[in-house]
Design an enzyme around this catalytic site. Structure first.
Site: not given
Ligand code: NAD
Length: 475
Positions: A192, A245, A276, A278, A451
């Site tokens: 995200i 953070v 974002a 998780g 191709h």
């Molecule tokens: P994510 O798990 O992909 O990423 C979260 C990131 O935040 C990780 O890199 C993590 O290390 C970091 N993080 C966690 N706590 C933190 C903190 N306190 N400070 C700084 N960084 C921190 O989660 P997301 O991006 O929020 O997405 C949520 C869910 O939605 C995921 O499971 C994702 O697969 C799904 N999603 C999928 C798609 C897609 O398939 N294209 C798009 C959007 C969301």
């Protein structure tokens, strides 16, 4: 007493609505209950994916990418354009229209399939009784032979940066900004964070992404992650790794974000802060204490490999159960459960689920990464083909990135495919199908690819596995 309904599905997101449709196709009587309320107070089917996630984000990714290409690529094609500007209101209206068409489309699919839609909050009581509280406060109870829980997930909140939905926002808020923030901070360089960070960067924001981990895109193959980091930084995304953070405060219309990294304590100011980090499973007020369904320590509904909960005839699918939070994983679970209920054979292959990150360049993979294979001690061969050697990619002015295929040294079976580049999310489908059929690298090598197409890059990467690529130098 009324006859029990064959299936009550709770949740009409990308897991629940396919379950309802398939159950109806299996000649079962189905009610699908959904409690989604939009920001304007309206109800809608489709859940997070259609209303506040996949679909609106793809609409904005497409629009912002077109703006970026018009500004920075058209000149290379010899197309002279001037006066290119952004009308964010029109862009946002287009997004909202796409969402409305898609969500009302589910209503039409339900009607055609014979699924009854109900709007309200459902709660599972003991004995497969479902209580539905409608948005007007009235309630009813339904007896069900089977119940499918598909309640999805919600954004994880950080204690150090609580949502106020105006300055400190979640991914849904960040899709609906009415003005381009001059400065934007994103916490989390996950799927995200990267997708939304890219959208607003292309529309003109200065974007800083704070990621707690020291490595970038730790879930992806690290060769892919390295290439992605290089491109994102070139695009102006300021990604800061190892950043924890510690607090966020809104003062005079902007957010001050405090964070620590190896160098010490820092702070930065931004017009908006997107959190974002998780998502967590959503089961609030869903389960009566005696309904027989349990949650695990992280709040996921407990299920076995076939998505059965601890209560007879109660199933759970999608983001609210273990496994990756991906719409397509939920869809397959929904279809499988609806077939199992009807006594049919069903299987979900959890080892072959593609992942896509809709940035530019796009990122997609399926199967295992090089790091996972090394950790497991699996002997493998690797073939890489750069899009720079693809005529089609060159013609598209999209020659960044590569395709990487990993195959077993012993059996030649494809173990993973990793793509960064144009249309990676579409190209991964071929590798996914190949892996579903347990194809070898040789199978792909012997498959004729048209191709000039981008898909030839998969063919060439498969050839490169045995150092027999034609269109690039074998290393
Ligand atoms: P994510 O798990 O992909 O990423 C979260 C990131 O935040 C990780 O890199 C993590 O290390 C970091 N993080 C966690 N706590 C933190 C903190 N306190 N400070 C700084 N960084 C921190 O989660 P997301 O991006 O929020 O997405 C949520 C869910 O939605 C995921 O499971 C994702 O697969 C799904 N999603 C999928 C798609 C897609 O398939 N294209 C798009 C959007 C969301």
């Amino acid at each position: 007493m009324a006859e029990p309904v064959d299936v009550v599905v709770i949740g009409a997101g990308p897991a629940g609505y396919p379950a309802a449709i398939r159950a109806a196709q299996n000649a079962l009587k189905v009610i699908c209950v959904d409690g989604w309320v939009n920001r304007d107070g309206g109800t809608a089917l489709g859940g997070t994916c259609l209303n506040a996630g996949c679909i609106p984000s793809k609409a904005l990714l497409e629009s912002s990418e077109l703006l970026h290409r018009a500004q920075s690529e058209f000149a290379a094609h010899g197309i002279a354009v001037s006066g290119i500007g952004l009308d964010l209101a029109v862009m946002q209206k287009r997004r909202a229209t796409i969402v409305r068409n898609m969500t009302s489309g589910i209503g039409s699919l339900f009607k055609a399939a014979g699924v009854t839609a109900m709007f309200g909050r459902a709660r599972l009581l003991a004995g497969r009784r479902v209580q539905v509280t409608r948005h007007d406060g009235t309630s009813t109870e339904i007896d069900a032979r089977n119940v499918v829980l598909a309640t999805g997930s919600v954004p994880t909140e950080l204690e150090s940066a609580r949502f106020d939905h105006e300055y400190i926002v979640d991914s849904w808020d960040a899709l609906e900004f009415a003005a381009v923030p001059r400065t934007l901070c994103v916490i989390g360089a996950g799927v995200i964070g990267l997708e939304l960070g890219s959208v607003w960067r292309r529309l003109g924001s200065e974007v800083v992404v704070l990621e707690a981990l020291d490595s970038f895109l730790a879930i992806a193959d690290q060769q892919l992650a390295g290439e992605a980091a290089r491109h994102f930084r070139k695009q102006g995304l300021d990604i800061r790794l190892g950043a924890t953070v510690t607090g966020a405060q809104v003062v005079n219309g902007s957010v001050t974000v405090a964070y620590n990294d190896k160098a010490g304590a820092h702070s930065l100011s931004a017009d908006k802060l997107i959190v974002a980090v998780g998502r967590r499973p959503y089961a609030a007020n869903l389960l009566a204490p005696d309904c027989g369904v349990g949650l695990d320590q992280r709040g996921f509904i407990q299920v076995d490999v076939q998505c059965r909960t601890g209560a007879e005839g109660v199933w759970a699918i999608g983001d609210c159960v273990r496994g990756p939070m991906l719409a397509h994983k939920g869809k397959e679970e929904g279809i499988a459960v609806a077939d199992r209920i009807a006594g049919r054979y069903a299987h979900v292959n959890y080892d072959v689920i593609p992942s896509v990150i809709y940035t530019a360049p796009e990122i997609a993979w399926v199967g295992q990464t090089e790091e996972q294979l090394k950790a497991a001690g699996t002997a493998f061969k690797s073939g890489v083909f750069p899009f720079a050697a693809s005529g089609r990619a060159r013609a598209m002015e999209a020659a960044a990135g590569f395709v990487k295929i990993l195959a077993s040294s012993d059996t030649d079976t494809i173990l993973g495919a990793h793509i960064i580049g144009p249309m990676a999310g579409e190209l991964i489908a071929e590798a996914t199908l190949a892996m579903e059929f347990q194809a070898s690298a040789e199978d792909l090598q012997r498959t004729i690819h048209a191709h000039p197409t981008l898909a030839e890059a998969l063919h060439e990467a498969a050839l490169a596995v045995d150092k027999r690529a034609i269109d690039s130098i074998n290393r």
